[in-house]
Design an enzyme around this catalytic site. Sequence first.
Site, PDB file in Angstrom:
ATOM      1  N   LYS A  74      44.821  46.010  53.536  1.00 61.06           N
ATOM      2  CA  LYS A  74      43.368  45.906  53.313  1.00 61.06           C
ATOM      3  C   LYS A  74      42.727  45.523  54.639  1.00 61.06           C
ATOM      4  O   LYS A  74      43.140  44.550  55.270  1.00 61.06           O
ATOM      5  CB  LYS A  74      43.100  44.850  52.242  1.00 61.06           C
ATOM      6  CG  LYS A  74      41.682  44.304  52.189  1.00 61.06           C
ATOM      7  CD  LYS A  74      41.449  43.508  50.919  1.00 61.06           C
ATOM      8  CE  LYS A  74      40.672  42.237  51.156  1.00 61.06           C
ATOM      9  NZ  LYS A  74      40.501  41.447  49.933  1.00 61.06           N
TER      10      LYS A  74
ATOM     11  N   LYS B 208      39.384  44.286  56.622  1.00 59.23           N
ATOM     12  CA  LYS B 208      38.048  43.722  56.521  1.00 59.23           C
ATOM     13  C   LYS B 208      37.123  44.603  57.357  1.00 59.23           C
ATOM     14  O   LYS B 208      37.478  44.976  58.492  1.00 59.23           O
ATOM     15  CB  LYS B 208      38.052  42.292  57.064  1.00 59.23           C
ATOM     16  CG  LYS B 208      38.803  41.311  56.174  1.00 59.23           C
ATOM     17  CD  LYS B 208      38.041  41.061  54.890  1.00 59.23           C
ATOM     18  CE  LYS B 208      38.656  39.937  54.081  1.00 59.23           C
ATOM     19  NZ  LYS B 208      37.931  39.715  52.822  1.00 59.23           N
TER      20      LYS B 208
ATOM     21  N   GLY C  87      42.963  36.983  46.844  1.00 60.76           N
ATOM     22  CA  GLY C  87      43.539  35.821  47.520  1.00 60.76           C
ATOM     23  C   GLY C  87      42.453  35.007  48.176  1.00 60.76           C
ATOM     24  O   GLY C  87      41.423  35.548  48.584  1.00 60.76           O
TER      25      GLY C  87
ATOM     26  N   ASP D 210      34.370  42.052  43.789  1.00 65.26           N
ATOM     27  CA  ASP D 210      35.035  40.759  43.961  1.00 65.26           C
ATOM     28  C   ASP D 210      33.985  39.678  43.682  1.00 65.26           C
ATOM     29  O   ASP D 210      33.857  39.185  42.545  1.00 65.26           O
ATOM     30  CB  ASP D 210      35.606  40.687  45.391  1.00 65.26           C
ATOM     31  CG  ASP D 210      36.139  39.326  45.804  1.00 65.26           C
ATOM     32  OD1 ASP D 210      36.040  38.377  45.022  1.00 65.26           O
ATOM     33  OD2 ASP D 210      36.659  39.187  46.943  1.00 65.26           O
TER      34      ASP D 210
ATOM     35  N   ASP E 135      37.424  45.894  52.644  1.00 62.71           N
ATOM     36  CA  ASP E 135      36.649  44.834  51.995  1.00 62.71           C
ATOM     37  C   ASP E 135      35.500  44.436  52.917  1.00 62.71           C
ATOM     38  O   ASP E 135      35.722  43.998  54.049  1.00 62.71           O
ATOM     39  CB  ASP E 135      37.558  43.615  51.745  1.00 62.71           C
ATOM     40  CG  ASP E 135      36.851  42.498  50.986  1.00 62.71           C
ATOM     41  OD1 ASP E 135      35.680  42.677  50.596  1.00 62.71           O
ATOM     42  OD2 ASP E 135      37.485  41.436  50.774  1.00 62.71           O
TER      43      ASP E 135
ATOM     44  N   SER F 137      45.810  41.272  53.621  1.00 60.00           N
ATOM     45  CA  SER F 137      44.421  41.431  54.039  1.00 60.00           C
ATOM     46  C   SER F 137      44.344  41.178  55.542  1.00 60.00           C
ATOM     47  O   SER F 137      44.726  40.112  56.022  1.00 60.00           O
ATOM     48  CB  SER F 137      43.564  40.426  53.274  1.00 60.00           C
ATOM     49  OG  SER F 137      42.238  40.461  53.716  1.00 60.00           O
TER      50      SER F 137
ATOM     51  N   LYS G  19      40.104  36.882  40.809  1.00 60.35           N
ATOM     52  CA  LYS G  19      40.465  35.629  41.480  1.00 60.35           C
ATOM     53  C   LYS G  19      40.205  34.521  40.464  1.00 60.35           C
ATOM     54  O   LYS G  19      39.045  34.267  40.107  1.00 60.35           O
ATOM     55  CB  LYS G  19      39.599  35.393  42.715  1.00 60.35           C
ATOM     56  CG  LYS G  19      39.919  36.288  43.898  1.00 60.35           C
ATOM     57  CD  LYS G  19      39.001  35.999  45.062  1.00 60.35           C
ATOM     58  CE  LYS G  19      39.281  36.948  46.221  1.00 60.35           C
ATOM     59  NZ  LYS G  19      38.196  36.933  47.206  1.00 60.35           N
TER      60      LYS G  19
ATOM     61  N   GLU H 281      35.839  47.347  48.597  1.00 64.67           N
ATOM     62  CA  GLU H 281      35.629  46.081  47.884  1.00 64.67           C
ATOM     63  C   GLU H 281      34.298  45.458  48.295  1.00 64.67           C
ATOM     64  O   GLU H 281      34.005  45.325  49.493  1.00 64.67           O
ATOM     65  CB  GLU H 281      36.798  45.157  48.226  1.00 64.67           C
ATOM     66  CG  GLU H 281      36.784  43.803  47.533  1.00 64.67           C
ATOM     67  CD  GLU H 281      38.017  42.970  47.910  1.00 64.67           C
ATOM     68  OE1 GLU H 281      38.984  43.526  48.480  1.00 64.67           O
ATOM     69  OE2 GLU H 281      38.002  41.757  47.639  1.00 64.67           O
TER      70      GLU H 281
HETATM   71  O1  SMG Z   1      44.519  35.119  50.591  1.00 66.10           O
HETATM   72  O2  SMG Z   1      45.326  36.763  51.741  1.00 66.10           O
HETATM   73  C1  SMG Z   1      44.396  36.085  51.346  1.00 66.10           C
HETATM   74  C2  SMG Z   1      43.007  36.449  51.802  1.00 66.10           C
HETATM   75  C3  SMG Z   1      42.518  37.658  51.103  1.00 66.10           C
HETATM   76  O3  SMG Z   1      40.738  38.833  52.117  1.00 66.10           O
HETATM   77  C4  SMG Z   1      41.066  37.926  51.378  1.00 66.10           C
HETATM   78  N1  SMG Z   1      40.181  37.139  50.754  1.00 66.10           N
HETATM   79  O4  SMG Z   1      37.002  38.528  49.964  1.00 66.10           O
HETATM   80  O5  SMG Z   1      38.926  38.986  49.220  1.00 66.10           O
HETATM   81  C5  SMG Z   1      38.208  38.329  49.970  1.00 66.10           C
HETATM   82  C6  SMG Z   1      38.757  37.286  50.897  1.00 66.10           C
HETATM   83  C7  SMG Z   1      38.108  35.960  50.630  1.00 66.10           C
HETATM   84  C8  SMG Z   1      38.563  34.844  51.474  1.00 66.10           C
HETATM   85  S1  SMG Z   1      38.124  35.031  53.120  1.00 66.10           S
HETATM   86  C9  SMG Z   1      38.264  33.490  53.821  1.00 66.10           C
HETATM   87 MG    MG Z   2      37.053  40.296  48.774  1.00 60.40          MG
END
Ligand code: SMG
Ligand code: MG
Length: 373
Positions: free
Chosen positions: A160, A162, A289, A237, A187, A134, A261, A212
């Site tokens: 992925k 953001k 994650g 999510d 995402d 991510s 998750k 996402e």
């Molecule tokens: O654990 O690699 C990881 C982070 C993956 O993008 C990630 N998590 O919305 O999926 C999500 C985010 C939530 C945590 S952001 C601090």
């Molecule tokens: Mg997410």
Amino acid sequence: MKLEAVELRRIKLSLVAPFETSFGVQTERDVLLLRAFTDSGEGWGECVAGEEPTYSSEYVDGAQHVLIHHLLPRVLNRDLVAEDVGALLHPVHGHNMAKAAIETALLDAELRARGESFANYFGAVRPAVDCGVSVGIHPTVAALLETVGGYLGQGYRRIKLKIKPGWDLEPVRAVRERFGDVPLQVDANTAYTLDDSDQLAKLDPFDLLLIEQPMREELVFAHAELARRVRTPICLDESIHSWQAAADAIAIGACRIINIKPGRVGGYLEARRIHDLCAERGVPVWMGGMLETGVGRAGNVAMAAMPNFTLPGDTSASDRYFHRDITEPFVLHEGRLNVPAGPGLGVTVDEEFLDSITTWTGTLGRAGQRSAT
Ligand code: SMG
Ligand code: MG
């Protein structure tokens, strides 16, 4: 199995690089760990709540409080197995990440005691899992391309990005132009509304695996409407906090894919039920994650080896997050992480290192004393 005592511990770990999402920038993790002492041995759990209630309503100080005052008193000094935890904690609404930490620690203790791995318990079908990574919002497209190139060089099998309003089309187009047809998804962490559906539809030509959580978690019905307006599959999510939420979202067409998750849904047992439901309904799932340490990662990697986890997860290697992990590090081999095979979570916590990064500890149980407030 009797849960005799619980140690709570807060640790601080700095991230190897800042991680920016639509709701803020993170430079370190303030993690709450839970260690269960039972009459058959010990187990560990990690609470994935963040420092602020910006991903969801949970946050680490709140999780610590609810564990001490409302959750742990319902399970301490009882004869129980991990499968009993959900029902015992049911009277407390919400607080899934805090609940999950208890259930995970008990499951770890239970499985370690009988010499069974999490993977075996879940019915894992592969010895290693495909990993994605991510990638946060970057200050410039050039910096983003450098980061993505670095991860692809390390072997990650899916990227992925953001996104947020103002940082969506341009980074996606740039990554597609530079890196061709690499598996790519985005995402939004709830940053859009239905009014943005035309903008989100502009992502369609880029053949993304999924978008996402484009909108707020409670807008499940609106996601079904958005799904009719864009061609890219919608993945949920934040909205999926339970089996029921997953069943409802699938039934109304709010998502075609689900990010699982375990912390968000109250633990691995509910996560397994969601996996099974999705398998029945033909909905692929992937492991999300929450910037976990080796403790949380171990369970996630084991669960990601279940049959319906058919897309690469946000289960990246330890060095994507931390200079040093609190367990033996998870290392990427050809874009995969090996599924731990030892009893329970199958990892060993480095207690000396843990002590050196601990900011607070408290113990509950044993002779009824409470040293945690
Ligand atoms: O654990 O690699 C990881 C982070 C993956 O993008 C990630 N998590 O919305 O999926 C999500 C985010 C939530 C945590 S952001 C601090
Ligand atoms: Mg997410």
